[in-house]
Design a protein around this motif. Structure first.
Motif, short mmCIF file in Angstrom:
data_model
loop_
_atom_site.label_atom_id
_atom_site.label_comp_id
_atom_site.label_asym_id
_atom_site.label_seq_id
_atom_site.Cartn_x
_atom_site.Cartn_y
_atom_site.Cartn_z
N PRO A 142 -0.76 3.43 -15.39
CA PRO A 142 -0.18 4.46 -14.53
C PRO A 142 -1.12 4.70 -13.35
O PRO A 142 -2.34 4.76 -13.53
CB PRO A 142 -0.12 5.68 -15.46
N ALA A 143 -0.57 4.82 -12.16
CA ALA A 143 -1.43 4.89 -10.98
C ALA A 143 -0.92 5.95 -10.01
O ALA A 143 0.25 5.93 -9.62
CB ALA A 143 -1.46 3.52 -10.29
N PHE A 144 -1.81 6.85 -9.61
CA PHE A 144 -1.46 7.83 -8.59
C PHE A 144 -2.65 8.00 -7.65
O PHE A 144 -3.73 8.44 -8.05
CB PHE A 144 -1.10 9.18 -9.21
N ASN A 145 -2.46 7.62 -6.40
CA ASN A 145 -3.48 7.78 -5.35
C ASN A 145 -4.85 7.26 -5.79
O ASN A 145 -5.85 7.98 -5.79
CB ASN A 145 -3.56 9.24 -4.91
N VAL A 146 -4.87 5.98 -6.16
CA VAL A 146 -6.10 5.37 -6.66
C VAL A 146 -6.51 4.16 -5.81
O VAL A 146 -7.08 3.19 -6.33
CB VAL A 146 -5.96 4.97 -8.14
N ASP A 147 -6.23 4.22 -4.52
CA ASP A 147 -6.59 3.05 -3.70
C ASP A 147 -8.11 2.89 -3.56
O ASP A 147 -8.58 1.84 -3.12
CB ASP A 147 -5.92 3.09 -2.33
N HIS A 148 -8.89 3.89 -3.99
CA HIS A 148 -10.35 3.77 -3.95
C HIS A 148 -10.89 2.89 -5.07
O HIS A 148 -12.04 2.45 -5.00
CB HIS A 148 -11.00 5.16 -4.04
#
Length: 333
Positions: free
Chosen positions: A48-54
């Protein structure tokens, strides 16, 4: 009268030594020793991914470097940054699913489970970088009656990664709770410092069966989705994750899933060699405070569910709901 989930937990032990000893006898390989040859490659990783472009690219690069490459399903929880672009372009991702609105990690994991094809589902947080042997080690040990738990080593944003993650950095392994302050989960108050060793002191969780506790810890709370392997059939049979947790805030959806799986008769078994680097976000302190602010709500919901009957005959409704949500998503690949 149907027994509550709490009552069922009192009836289930966690003596997994028959499972680990059998593995060691049949394979000539230690349960916690990395490098066992997998007998089953039917593994899907759901992220699951939310605002993890870092951090997402590093997580996916680590999956591409596994000695056993799994099916990889990323579920983007309506991110507003570059998360979807990273997942869409990364060659290790077999399927990218983008939810139409932010629905929370519980729903994202349910949708990812419905889309995955593996008989073993590995839930991996989008900020967890795992060493190359981890997926193969899970595949070598996965069974239909066990939940396999891994561990995490927190790394500050921008810090250089050590040569290998350290299991003792996980608070389920080395735990130093506050004094004269109610503990988060049990609300007990310690009057002197404690150098706690939850994993060691419970003999790799064997002594947490039958609803027993270790200070603030019980067996369901040891089930953490940062790195967790679950038989897909068992996951569906208990109805997956309760999406209400995602609407209320942070935490406890994995504990509740653990409680259901334990009540259904599964063992919770640690893999000490399955340790990943947990990459903190740039705003780690503020993010943690925001999570803690919602903790009382999710804990109250969990307590209510413990007193309710164990969900029964819910596989069909879980599958129907997850596929209905999936039909509303953008799906790539």
């Amino acid at each position: 009268m149907t027994e509550s989930l709490r009552a069922l937990l009192q009836c289930q032990g966690n003596d997994h030594r028959r499972l680990t000893h059998r593995f060691e006898a049949e394979n000539g390989h230690g349960w916690h020793e990395p490098g066992a040859a997998p007998v089953n490659s039917d593994v899907s990783v759901v992220i699951p991914a939310f605002n993890v472009d870092h951090c997402l690219r590093a997580v996916l690069d680590a999956l591409a470097a596994q000695t056993l490459t799994p099916e990889v399903v990323v579920v983007d929880d309506a991110s507003t940054d570059g998360t979807a672009d990273i997942a869409r372009s990364h060659p290790v991702v077999d399927r990218l699913i983008r939810l139409p609105a932010r629905l929370g990690a519980a729903t994202a994991r349910n949708v990812g489970t419905a889309a995955a094809s593996g008989s073993t589902i590995v839930f991996l947080d989008a900020d967890m970088v795992i060493p190359p042997h981890v997926i193969a080690d899970i595949a070598a040990r996965a069974t239909s009656d066990a939940v396999l738990i891994g561990f995490r080593h927190n790394i500050a944003h921008g810090a250089e990664l050590p040569p290998a993650p350290d299991i003792h950095a996980d608070h389920r392994v080395t735990w130093r709770p506050p004094v004269d302050t109610p503990l988060m989960y049990s609300r007990i108050v310690l009057d002197q410092p404690l150098d706690g060793r939850p994993l060691d002191d419970t003999r790799d969780l064997v002594d947490l069966g039958y609803g027993r506790t270790y200070y603030d810890w019980d067996l369901p709370r040891m089930v953490v989705t940062a790195l967790l392997a679950v038989p897909r059939s068992a996951l569906i049979d208990v109805g997956g994750f309760d999406p209400e947790f995602g609407r209320l805030g942070w935490g406890m959806e994995d504990t509740h899933l653990g409680a259901k799986l334990i009540a259904a008769g599964l063992l919770v078994v640690p893999l000490r060699q399955a340790v990943g680097f947990h990459l903190d976000p740039p705003d780690a302190a503020a993010a943690w405070q925001a999570k803690l602010a919602t903790w009382p709500s999710t804990l109250r919901h969990y307590r209510r569910l413990l007193e309710a009957p164990m969900p029964r005959d819910v596989a069909a409704s879980f599958t129907a709901t997850a596929h209905r949500q999936l039909s509303r998503c953008e799906v790539y690949r």
